[in-house]
Design a protein around this motif. Sequence first.
Motif, PDB file in Angstrom:
ATOM      1  N   GLN A 186      43.486 -33.787  43.918  1.00  0.00           N
ATOM      2  CA  GLN A 186      44.581 -34.721  44.150  1.00  0.00           C
ATOM      3  C   GLN A 186      45.589 -34.664  43.000  1.00  0.00           C
ATOM      4  O   GLN A 186      46.811 -34.665  43.221  1.00  0.00           O
ATOM      5  CB  GLN A 186      44.027 -36.143  44.306  1.00  0.00           C
ATOM      6  CG  GLN A 186      45.076 -37.186  44.636  1.00  0.00           C
ATOM      7  CD  GLN A 186      44.463 -38.564  44.826  1.00  0.00           C
ATOM      8  OE1 GLN A 186      43.282 -38.765  44.583  1.00  0.00           O
ATOM      9  NE2 GLN A 186      45.265 -39.509  45.269  1.00  0.00           N
ATOM     10  N   GLU A 207      39.207 -35.637  43.058  1.00  0.00           N
ATOM     11  CA  GLU A 207      40.147 -36.254  42.127  1.00  0.00           C
ATOM     12  C   GLU A 207      41.008 -35.189  41.435  1.00  0.00           C
ATOM     13  O   GLU A 207      42.215 -35.366  41.263  1.00  0.00           O
ATOM     14  CB  GLU A 207      39.379 -37.066  41.085  1.00  0.00           C
ATOM     15  CG  GLU A 207      38.678 -38.308  41.667  1.00  0.00           C
ATOM     16  CD  GLU A 207      37.720 -38.945  40.696  1.00  0.00           C
ATOM     17  OE1 GLU A 207      37.082 -39.936  41.063  1.00  0.00           O
ATOM     18  OE2 GLU A 207      37.589 -38.433  39.554  1.00  0.00           O
ATOM     19  N   ALA A 211      42.750 -36.278  34.542  1.00  0.00           N
ATOM     20  CA  ALA A 211      41.836 -36.265  35.686  1.00  0.00           C
ATOM     21  C   ALA A 211      40.735 -35.239  35.497  1.00  0.00           C
ATOM     22  O   ALA A 211      39.573 -35.485  35.840  1.00  0.00           O
ATOM     23  CB  ALA A 211      42.611 -35.979  36.968  1.00  0.00           C
ATOM     24  N   GLN A 264      38.265 -36.612  32.973  1.00  0.00           N
ATOM     25  CA  GLN A 264      37.449 -37.655  33.585  1.00  0.00           C
ATOM     26  C   GLN A 264      36.440 -37.064  34.561  1.00  0.00           C
ATOM     27  O   GLN A 264      35.282 -37.500  34.623  1.00  0.00           O
ATOM     28  CB  GLN A 264      38.350 -38.661  34.323  1.00  0.00           C
ATOM     29  CG  GLN A 264      37.594 -39.830  34.948  1.00  0.00           C
ATOM     30  CD  GLN A 264      36.865 -40.652  33.905  1.00  0.00           C
ATOM     31  OE1 GLN A 264      37.292 -40.785  32.765  1.00  0.00           O
ATOM     32  NE2 GLN A 264      35.727 -41.210  34.306  1.00  0.00           N
ATOM     33  N   ALA A 265      36.861 -36.037  35.291  1.00  0.00           N
ATOM     34  CA  ALA A 265      35.949 -35.393  36.237  1.00  0.00           C
ATOM     35  C   ALA A 265      34.777 -34.745  35.507  1.00  0.00           C
ATOM     36  O   ALA A 265      33.633 -34.830  35.952  1.00  0.00           O
ATOM     37  CB  ALA A 265      36.704 -34.347  37.057  1.00  0.00           C
TER      38      ALA A 265
END
Length: 284
Positions: A80, A77, A109, A112-113
């Motif tokens: 990306q 993620e 991201a 969140q990761a």
Amino acid sequence: MICVAATAMLVAAPVSQTKPRHHRGASPDRLCTRAAQSTDLTADQKAAVAAACTQFQAAADAAHSAFSDAVDAARAEVKQARDAVHAACANGQGDTQACQDARDAARAARRQARKEVRAARKQQKADLLAAAGAFETAVKAALAPPSGGGGTGGDQGGGDNTGDEGEHHHPASCADYVSYAPADKQAALQAACDQLTADTTAAQSAFESARQAAIASYTDASAALHSACDGQEDSQACSDARAAFEQALVQIRADLEAAETQLRSDLAAAMATFRSTLETLFAG
């Protein structure tokens, strides 16, 4: 039963060593090999311990695999999002709104990761602790003495063995010793039993403290590693964190091996003291 309980502790205790290991698929090989080579266990007991080892291995593999998959997904993620930033900000577009939006999305991201990896690490720890608990329970059940009726005649004096099951007898329990001892020796024998219980409990408690300290050390080292390398795997900080993590693993293993050796020594000393008391009480 006393010897069996001590054997159970010696066999079950090293389970803790498998939890802090960083390697995927780490298994309690030393523990299982020790049980397989033991001359004190019956064939059925060895088979039951082997089954517990296999089950623990499968559970540990599953926990490590789930964590690895979560980390891989989180990295994908982030990658990306990073690729999106490169695409949006290339060719002199660094001041555009699209570039700014991509950067914001990449930061989100990464956050969140990190959350996903922390949650996965917490789940991994819970899964490994549960697997170790189930393993310890299975080993103790495998090593438990047969629950026969009274088991009379199990004293060292020989006697008749009525009520025994025909196999090569487990030593009598403390309750048996006290029950069949002469009245004038029962108080001293009960005190010896109580001391054996206290010494065994103290040894187990010391090992458990070392085990918990090892888990805490591993958790801290792992968290530091992930914090330093999250999104910057090629940085010097990440390299330093990896080196520190490897050093921590070496120290954790050394501490656990020392704790296991001390546990074995303490249990042997407790049993030796108890046997000495028995010999003194029943001499002559």
